[in-house]
Enzyme design. Sequence first.
Site, PDB file in Angstrom:
ATOM      1  N   ALA A   1       0.693   5.647  -0.331  1.00  0.00           N
ATOM      2  CA  ALA A   1      -0.509   5.487   0.481  1.00  0.00           C
ATOM      3  C   ALA A   1      -0.568   4.035   0.962  1.00  0.00           C
ATOM      4  CB  ALA A   1      -1.736   5.830  -0.352  1.00  0.00           C
TER       5      ALA A   1
ATOM      6  N   GLY B   1       1.898   8.190  -2.916  1.00  0.00           N
ATOM      7  CA  GLY B   1       1.520   9.235  -1.959  1.00  0.00           C
ATOM      8  C   GLY B   1       2.729   9.826  -1.240  1.00  0.00           C
TER       9      GLY B   1
ATOM     10  N   GLU C   1       3.957  12.350  -3.540  1.00  0.00           N
ATOM     11  CA  GLU C   1       3.008  13.475  -3.491  1.00  0.00           C
ATOM     12  C   GLU C   1       3.242  14.332  -2.248  1.00  0.00           C
ATOM     13  OE1 GLU C   1      -0.390  10.809  -4.088  1.00  0.00           O
ATOM     14  OE2 GLU C   1      -0.982  12.078  -5.763  1.00  0.00           O
TER      15      GLU C   1
ATOM     16  N   GLU D   1       1.704   3.758  -9.031  1.00  0.00           N
ATOM     17  CA  GLU D   1       0.264   3.462  -9.022  1.00  0.00           C
ATOM     18  C   GLU D   1      -0.173   2.660 -10.239  1.00  0.00           C
ATOM     19  OE1 GLU D   1       1.576   6.262  -7.948  1.00  0.00           O
ATOM     20  OE2 GLU D   1       0.384   7.128  -6.323  1.00  0.00           O
TER      21      GLU D   1
HETATM   22  N1  CAA Z   1       1.202   0.273   1.656  1.00  0.00           N
HETATM   23  C1  CAA Z   1       1.177  -0.697   2.592  1.00  0.00           C
HETATM   24  N2  CAA Z   1       2.276  -1.422   2.951  1.00  0.00           N
HETATM   25  C2  CAA Z   1       3.432  -1.155   2.326  1.00  0.00           C
HETATM   26  C3  CAA Z   1       3.520  -0.152   1.331  1.00  0.00           C
HETATM   27  C4  CAA Z   1       2.333   0.575   0.995  1.00  0.00           C
HETATM   28  N3  CAA Z   1       2.341   1.559   0.082  1.00  0.00           N
HETATM   29  N4  CAA Z   1       4.797  -0.113   0.877  1.00  0.00           N
HETATM   30  C5  CAA Z   1       5.473  -1.045   1.560  1.00  0.00           C
HETATM   31  N5  CAA Z   1       4.664  -1.674   2.438  1.00  0.00           N
HETATM   32  C6  CAA Z   1       5.004  -2.768   3.372  1.00  0.00           C
HETATM   33  C7  CAA Z   1       5.168  -4.085   2.651  1.00  0.00           C
HETATM   34  O1  CAA Z   1       3.912  -4.693   2.437  1.00  0.00           O
HETATM   35  C8  CAA Z   1       6.042  -4.847   3.632  1.00  0.00           C
HETATM   36  O2  CAA Z   1       5.231  -5.310   4.683  1.00  0.00           O
HETATM   37  P1  CAA Z   1       5.412  -6.838   5.238  1.00  0.00           P
HETATM   38  O3  CAA Z   1       6.787  -6.830   5.833  1.00  0.00           O
HETATM   39  O4  CAA Z   1       4.316  -6.970   6.241  1.00  0.00           O
HETATM   40  O5  CAA Z   1       5.297  -7.719   4.042  1.00  0.00           O
HETATM   41  C9  CAA Z   1       6.937  -3.760   4.219  1.00  0.00           C
HETATM   42  O6  CAA Z   1       6.300  -2.528   3.924  1.00  0.00           O
HETATM   43  C10 CAA Z   1       8.314  -3.730   3.571  1.00  0.00           C
HETATM   44  O7  CAA Z   1       8.148  -3.649   2.162  1.00  0.00           O
HETATM   45  P2  CAA Z   1       8.760  -4.713   1.140  1.00  0.00           P
HETATM   46  O8  CAA Z   1       8.973  -6.038   1.787  1.00  0.00           O
HETATM   47  O9  CAA Z   1       7.918  -4.698  -0.094  1.00  0.00           O
HETATM   48  O10 CAA Z   1      10.188  -4.045   0.861  1.00  0.00           O
HETATM   49  P3  CAA Z   1      11.058  -4.135  -0.481  1.00  0.00           P
HETATM   50  O11 CAA Z   1      12.365  -3.534  -0.167  1.00  0.00           O
HETATM   51  O12 CAA Z   1      11.017  -5.511  -1.037  1.00  0.00           O
HETATM   52  O13 CAA Z   1      10.284  -3.175  -1.537  1.00  0.00           O
HETATM   53  C11 CAA Z   1       9.125  -1.184  -2.225  1.00  0.00           C
HETATM   54  C12 CAA Z   1      10.166  -1.796  -1.282  1.00  0.00           C
HETATM   55  C13 CAA Z   1       9.637  -1.270  -3.673  1.00  0.00           C
HETATM   56  C14 CAA Z   1       8.938   0.262  -1.834  1.00  0.00           C
HETATM   57  C15 CAA Z   1       7.797  -1.986  -2.125  1.00  0.00           C
HETATM   58  O14 CAA Z   1       7.447  -2.059  -0.747  1.00  0.00           O
HETATM   59  C16 CAA Z   1       6.638  -1.356  -2.852  1.00  0.00           C
HETATM   60  O15 CAA Z   1       6.546  -1.483  -4.068  1.00  0.00           O
HETATM   61  N6  CAA Z   1       5.712  -0.704  -2.113  1.00  0.00           N
HETATM   62  C17 CAA Z   1       4.496  -0.155  -2.666  1.00  0.00           C
HETATM   63  C18 CAA Z   1       4.780   1.123  -3.437  1.00  0.00           C
HETATM   64  C19 CAA Z   1       3.499   1.639  -4.038  1.00  0.00           C
HETATM   65  O16 CAA Z   1       2.882   1.009  -4.871  1.00  0.00           O
HETATM   66  N7  CAA Z   1       3.097   2.862  -3.652  1.00  0.00           N
HETATM   67  C20 CAA Z   1       1.932   3.510  -4.193  1.00  0.00           C
HETATM   68  C21 CAA Z   1       0.758   3.260  -3.332  1.00  0.00           C
HETATM   69  S1  CAA Z   1      -0.753   3.881  -4.062  1.00  0.00           S
HETATM   70  C22 CAA Z   1      -0.795   5.526  -3.720  1.00  0.00           C
HETATM   71  O17 CAA Z   1       0.108   6.079  -3.133  1.00  0.00           O
HETATM   72  C23 CAA Z   1      -2.052   6.259  -4.194  1.00  0.00           C
HETATM   73  C24 CAA Z   1      -2.101   7.744  -3.996  1.00  0.00           C
HETATM   74  O18 CAA Z   1      -1.681   8.492  -4.827  1.00  0.00           O
HETATM   75  C25 CAA Z   1      -2.778   8.350  -2.833  1.00  0.00           C
END
Ligand code: CAA
Length: 258
Positions: A66, A109, A112, A132
């Site tokens: 998400a 998400g 999911e 999460e």
């Molecule tokens: N939301 C918003 N932006 C996101 C994102 C997310 N879930 N995942 C990645 N991005 C963005 C990053 O912020 C980054 O943006 P910028 O270039 O502007 O900084 C861009 O995508 C590229 O990501 P990274 O630079 O972080 O890439 P990486 O290769 O270093 O890492 C990753 C990849 C491990 C997937 C890392 O991006 C990450 O940990 N992302 C978040 C994953 C996460 O926590 N997901 C769960 C969200 S909560 C949820 O989903 C709740 C639900 O059940 C509904």
Amino acid sequence: LKTFEHIVTSTNGRLGMIALNRPKVLNAINRKMVSEILEAMEGFDRDNEIRVIVLSGNGRAFAAGADIDEMMDDSSIDLELLNQFTDWDRLAQIKKPIVGAVQGFALGGGFELALCCDLLFASNDAEFGFPEVNLGVMPGAGGTVRLTKLVGKTKAMEWLFTGKRVSAEEALHYGIINRIVAPELLEEETVKFANTIANQAPLSIRLMKESVLKAIDYSLYEGMQFERKNFSLLFSSNDQREGMNAFKEKRRPNFSGN
Ligand code: CAA
């Protein structure tokens, strides 16, 4: 076909194709994207030319979760009033089979959404997980429920509590995905597989999907009653007559979907 902001849709013969398209943020799923996915899926579900829906990501991700930016300042009451997860409830009501093609990250998400697909192909670089816990939250779109029903309590809790990422190999081992393919073949192989399903009797597929999904919720007894009604219903279809006549006449059936 309608143009969307965060997804790209197309048709490929009898397949309705939906590709998530926010590659700069690894296809992070914002609310508008969910409503677009739902609108596209419901459109394909009602389209008589379409028999199977294919859902895919692009670049480095299926979807990395998400959209954290969108929700980070929300209060509980904001979330309650937004009632955003009703869109996910409707995704679970799609009648046609959904085949997912997962490349790269399928997290939070994104995982999911993958679990909302009926069948999953993944490239060998795919990674699944629920991170999460690292954000101080938990899955909210069915993750704890669907994962537990799929892999059981033991692995579900391990993965949810650690937030660890699971490889395609491990996902295959635990029955989360159907097949692993090389990244460059993911689209081609998924489409080929989706087409084999698209060529089967559509009403059989439709009512079996419904019965299998009910089997997840129902007791054996209730599930069997439900199955029986669907079995009987198929005997009102042209395709039942076509399929059985074709067998007796030793020819291939030509299913019309009614
Ligand atoms: N939301 C918003 N932006 C996101 C994102 C997310 N879930 N995942 C990645 N991005 C963005 C990053 O912020 C980054 O943006 P910028 O270039 O502007 O900084 C861009 O995508 C590229 O990501 P990274 O630079 O972080 O890439 P990486 O290769 O270093 O890492 C990753 C990849 C491990 C997937 C890392 O991006 C990450 O940990 N992302 C978040 C994953 C996460 O926590 N997901 C769960 C969200 S909560 C949820 O989903 C709740 C639900 O059940 C509904």
